[in-house]
Design a protein around this motif. Structure first.
Motif, PDB file in Angstrom:
ATOM      1  N   ARG A 153      11.072 -10.999  17.726  1.00  0.00           N
ATOM      2  CA  ARG A 153      11.826  -9.834  18.270  1.00  0.00           C
ATOM      3  C   ARG A 153      13.062 -10.273  17.791  1.00  0.00           C
ATOM      4  NH1 ARG A 153      13.837  -8.525  23.747  1.00  0.00           N
ATOM      5  NH2 ARG A 153      13.962  -6.105  23.743  1.00  0.00           N
ATOM      6  N   HIS A 154      13.783  -9.180  17.100  1.00  0.00           N
ATOM      7  CA  HIS A 154      15.116  -9.302  16.718  1.00  0.00           C
ATOM      8  C   HIS A 154      15.370 -10.598  15.819  1.00  0.00           C
ATOM      9  CE1 HIS A 154      15.914  -5.671  19.020  1.00  0.00           C
ATOM     10  NE2 HIS A 154      15.826  -6.470  19.943  1.00  0.00           N
ATOM     11  N   GLY A 155      14.408 -10.932  14.996  1.00  0.00           N
ATOM     12  CA  GLY A 155      14.401 -12.331  14.371  1.00  0.00           C
ATOM     13  C   GLY A 155      14.267 -13.459  14.929  1.00  0.00           C
ATOM     14  N   HIS A 156      13.853 -13.550  16.170  1.00  0.00           N
ATOM     15  CA  HIS A 156      13.661 -14.520  17.031  1.00  0.00           C
ATOM     16  C   HIS A 156      12.082 -14.529  17.439  1.00  0.00           C
ATOM     17  CE1 HIS A 156      17.783 -15.378  17.828  1.00  0.00           C
ATOM     18  NE2 HIS A 156      18.073 -14.182  18.016  1.00  0.00           N
ATOM     19  N   PRO A 157      11.473 -15.598  16.961  1.00  0.00           N
ATOM     20  CA  PRO A 157      10.002 -15.904  16.987  1.00  0.00           C
ATOM     21  C   PRO A 157       9.804 -16.181  18.429  1.00  0.00           C
ATOM     22  CG  PRO A 157      10.868 -17.774  15.886  1.00  0.00           C
ATOM     23  CD  PRO A 157      12.066 -16.928  16.060  1.00  0.00           C
ATOM     24  N   PHE A 158       8.695 -15.568  18.864  1.00  0.00           N
ATOM     25  CA  PHE A 158       8.327 -15.971  20.677  1.00  0.00           C
ATOM     26  C   PHE A 158       7.023 -16.190  20.974  1.00  0.00           C
ATOM     27  CE2 PHE A 158       7.652 -11.100  20.108  1.00  0.00           C
ATOM     28  CZ  PHE A 158       6.474 -11.127  20.705  1.00  0.00           C
ATOM     29  N   GLY A 159       6.084 -15.924  19.637  1.00  0.00           N
ATOM     30  CA  GLY A 159       4.611 -16.030  20.036  1.00  0.00           C
ATOM     31  C   GLY A 159       3.874 -16.506  18.802  1.00  0.00           C
ATOM     32  N   TYR A 160       3.114 -17.475  18.972  1.00  0.00           N
ATOM     33  CA  TYR A 160       2.177 -18.063  17.891  1.00  0.00           C
ATOM     34  C   TYR A 160       0.644 -17.599  18.259  1.00  0.00           C
ATOM     35  CZ  TYR A 160      -0.003 -21.301  14.813  1.00  0.00           C
ATOM     36  OH  TYR A 160      -0.715 -22.282  13.686  1.00  0.00           O
ATOM     37  N   TYR A 161       0.167 -16.702  17.508  1.00  0.00           N
ATOM     38  CA  TYR A 161      -1.042 -16.182  17.755  1.00  0.00           C
ATOM     39  C   TYR A 161      -2.294 -16.913  16.932  1.00  0.00           C
ATOM     40  CZ  TYR A 161       1.456 -12.488  20.217  1.00  0.00           C
ATOM     41  OH  TYR A 161       1.972 -11.579  21.070  1.00  0.00           O
ATOM     42  N   ALA A 162      -3.330 -17.403  17.500  1.00  0.00           N
ATOM     43  CA  ALA A 162      -4.515 -17.862  16.555  1.00  0.00           C
ATOM     44  C   ALA A 162      -5.836 -17.260  17.395  1.00  0.00           C
ATOM     45  CB  ALA A 162      -4.557 -19.314  16.802  1.00  0.00           C
ATOM     46  N   SER A 163      -6.619 -16.637  16.683  1.00  0.00           N
ATOM     47  CA  SER A 163      -7.810 -15.901  17.010  1.00  0.00           C
ATOM     48  C   SER A 163      -8.939 -16.051  16.071  1.00  0.00           C
ATOM     49  CB  SER A 163      -7.437 -14.505  17.060  1.00  0.00           C
ATOM     50  OG  SER A 163      -7.030 -13.841  15.862  1.00  0.00           O
ATOM     51  N   TRP A 164     -10.125 -15.998  16.813  1.00  0.00           N
ATOM     52  CA  TRP A 164     -11.346 -16.034  16.268  1.00  0.00           C
ATOM     53  C   TRP A 164     -12.026 -14.355  16.552  1.00  0.00           C
ATOM     54  CZ3 TRP A 164     -13.100 -19.160  12.885  1.00  0.00           C
ATOM     55  CH2 TRP A 164     -12.874 -20.581  12.933  1.00  0.00           C
ATOM     56  N   THR A 165     -12.497 -13.752  15.678  1.00  0.00           N
ATOM     57  CA  THR A 165     -12.909 -12.281  15.762  1.00  0.00           C
ATOM     58  C   THR A 165     -14.347 -12.128  15.299  1.00  0.00           C
ATOM     59  OG1 THR A 165     -10.647 -11.437  15.746  1.00  0.00           O
ATOM     60  CG2 THR A 165     -12.404  -9.744  15.820  1.00  0.00           C
ATOM     61  N   ARG A 166     -15.109 -11.295  16.091  1.00  0.00           N
ATOM     62  CA  ARG A 166     -16.619 -11.000  15.678  1.00  0.00           C
ATOM     63  C   ARG A 166     -16.529  -9.834  15.228  1.00  0.00           C
ATOM     64  NH1 ARG A 166     -21.667 -12.392  18.162  1.00  0.00           N
ATOM     65  NH2 ARG A 166     -20.544 -13.209  19.806  1.00  0.00           N
ATOM     66  N   THR A 167     -16.498  -9.633  13.593  1.00  0.00           N
ATOM     67  CA  THR A 167     -16.527  -8.350  12.866  1.00  0.00           C
ATOM     68  C   THR A 167     -16.924  -8.572  11.484  1.00  0.00           C
ATOM     69  OG1 THR A 167     -15.357  -6.312  12.209  1.00  0.00           O
ATOM     70  CG2 THR A 167     -14.021  -8.385  12.287  1.00  0.00           C
ATOM     71  N   ASP A 168     -17.743  -7.723  10.963  1.00  0.00           N
ATOM     72  CA  ASP A 168     -17.832  -7.507   9.323  1.00  0.00           C
ATOM     73  C   ASP A 168     -17.055  -6.349   8.757  1.00  0.00           C
ATOM     74  OD1 ASP A 168     -19.563  -9.677   9.326  1.00  0.00           O
ATOM     75  OD2 ASP A 168     -21.127  -8.545  10.362  1.00  0.00           O
ATOM     76  N   HIS A 169     -16.305  -5.435   9.567  1.00  0.00           N
ATOM     77  CA  HIS A 169     -15.812  -4.415   9.058  1.00  0.00           C
ATOM     78  C   HIS A 169     -14.576  -4.648   7.972  1.00  0.00           C
ATOM     79  CE1 HIS A 169     -13.814  -0.636   8.780  1.00  0.00           C
ATOM     80  NE2 HIS A 169     -14.646  -0.141   9.712  1.00  0.00           N
ATOM     81  N   SER A 170     -14.681  -4.098   6.827  1.00  0.00           N
ATOM     82  CA  SER A 170     -13.977  -4.348   5.614  1.00  0.00           C
ATOM     83  C   SER A 170     -12.562  -4.043   5.795  1.00  0.00           C
ATOM     84  CB  SER A 170     -14.324  -3.675   4.478  1.00  0.00           C
ATOM     85  OG  SER A 170     -14.149  -2.163   4.716  1.00  0.00           O
ATOM     86  N   ASP A 171     -11.997  -3.282   7.127  1.00  0.00           N
ATOM     87  CA  ASP A 171     -10.886  -3.185   7.444  1.00  0.00           C
ATOM     88  C   ASP A 171     -10.183  -4.145   8.162  1.00  0.00           C
ATOM     89  OD1 ASP A 171     -10.571  -0.700   5.886  1.00  0.00           O
ATOM     90  OD2 ASP A 171     -10.845   0.580   7.596  1.00  0.00           O
ATOM     91  N   PHE A 172     -10.966  -4.959   8.744  1.00  0.00           N
ATOM     92  CA  PHE A 172     -10.301  -6.379   9.259  1.00  0.00           C
ATOM     93  C   PHE A 172      -9.872  -7.027   8.606  1.00  0.00           C
ATOM     94  CE2 PHE A 172      -9.987  -9.466  12.655  1.00  0.00           C
ATOM     95  CZ  PHE A 172      -9.394  -8.828  13.740  1.00  0.00           C
ATOM     96  N   SER A 173      -8.803  -7.079   7.450  1.00  0.00           N
ATOM     97  CA  SER A 173      -8.457  -7.760   6.403  1.00  0.00           C
ATOM     98  C   SER A 173      -7.179  -8.285   6.855  1.00  0.00           C
ATOM     99  CB  SER A 173      -8.492  -7.010   5.154  1.00  0.00           C
ATOM    100  OG  SER A 173      -7.507  -5.837   5.305  1.00  0.00           O
TER     101      SER A 173
END
Length: 265
Positions: A153-173
């Motif tokens: 936010r305004h050039g200041h990092p505030f969150g590191y996000y790491a995820s695992w997602t169940r999907t085969d959809h081609s748009d989840f790219s």
């Protein structure tokens, strides 16, 4: 506490990650300056001393210091060393923490997406480690989408996000995750979340997230684990977020009526 003792510097640089050592070092120093741990006008150890304590080359130290000098955070003078400029001012100009209502989760996530910037660090379709595979109830060899991002936010990092997602959809790219909201992408890809479980705890940040959050490894972070399920109770997404505690605040509204003993449950 002196941030440049051998003990303080232990483990701040990692040779088993892809980020160059000079980039890791400048991120560490930037965090010290922005948090006010080294103040305006304070002198940094000389290049050769930093190199010796960190067991790296002077060229690597020089590269890191030059990045910060180019950003106006350091002044380097031949024969006089390197000192911090504007340290106190930078601490005071960090924006106020973004308030996000925890109880209104979807609105909360849309608020974050529309008021922050995201940077994709990694995307892959992979077989998850055993603990994650068990949570999702996957058969051996089944894959999920792994995604790692940083929000600022305004050039200041505030969150590191790491995820695992169940999907085969081609748009989840990677392309879509690099610029948009995951929640909006869930809607587009038909990932219908009906229930969310969240756990918030205080943990120590590891070297890699610390580098991207401009923190020191081992500092406390607010960590949130979010599990999203469909209407049948199937786990769709497992997300862990490590937040800089000085950059984000969650607030939850609780209505008194919800606790009225005469209210049917």
């Amino acid at each position: 506490m002196d941030p440049f003792t051998a003990q303080s510097l232990e483990g701040i640089l990692r040779r088993d990650v892809h980020a160059p050592l000079y980039h890791q070092l400048q991120g560490f120093l930037r965090g010290l300056i922005e948090r006010g741990e080294i103040g305006d006008g304070e002198q940094l150890p000389r290049e050769e001393e930093l190199a010796r304590r960190l067991r790296i080359s002077r060229v690597t130290v020089r590269q890191a210091l030059q990045v910060l000098a180019d950003d106006g955070m350091l002044v380097r003078q031949r024969g006089r060393g390197t000192r911090v400029v504007g340290g106190k001012a930078r601490v005071s100009t960090i924006p106020m923490p973004l308030k996000t209502p925890l109880g209104e989760l979807m609105h909360s996530l849309d608020t974050l997406a529309s008021n922050t910037q995201v940077r994709l660090l990694g995307w892959e379709r992979a077989v998850p480690p055993e603990p994650v595979r068990e949570l999702f109830g996957l058969a051996p060899g089944q894959t999920l989408v792994r995604c790692v991002r940083v929000r600022s936010r305004h050039g200041h990092p505030f969150g590191y996000y790491a995820s695992w997602t169940r999907t085969d959809h081609s748009d989840f790219s990677a392309e879509h995750l690099a610029y948009g909201s995951r929640i909006e992408l869930f809607r587009r890809c038909g990932i219908n979340v009906a229930k969310v479980q969240q756990t918030v705890s205080a943990l120590r940040v590891g070297a890699l997230p610390a580098m991207h959050l401009q923190m020191s490894p081992g500092q406390a972070v607010m960590t949130m684990e979010r599990r999203s399920f469909n209407a049948d109770g199937l786990l769709l997404d497992l997300l862990e977020i490590q937040y800089r505690p000085d950059q984000l605040r969650y607030q939850m509204r609780m209505d008194y009526e919800a606790f009225n003993p005469e209210t049917p449950v």
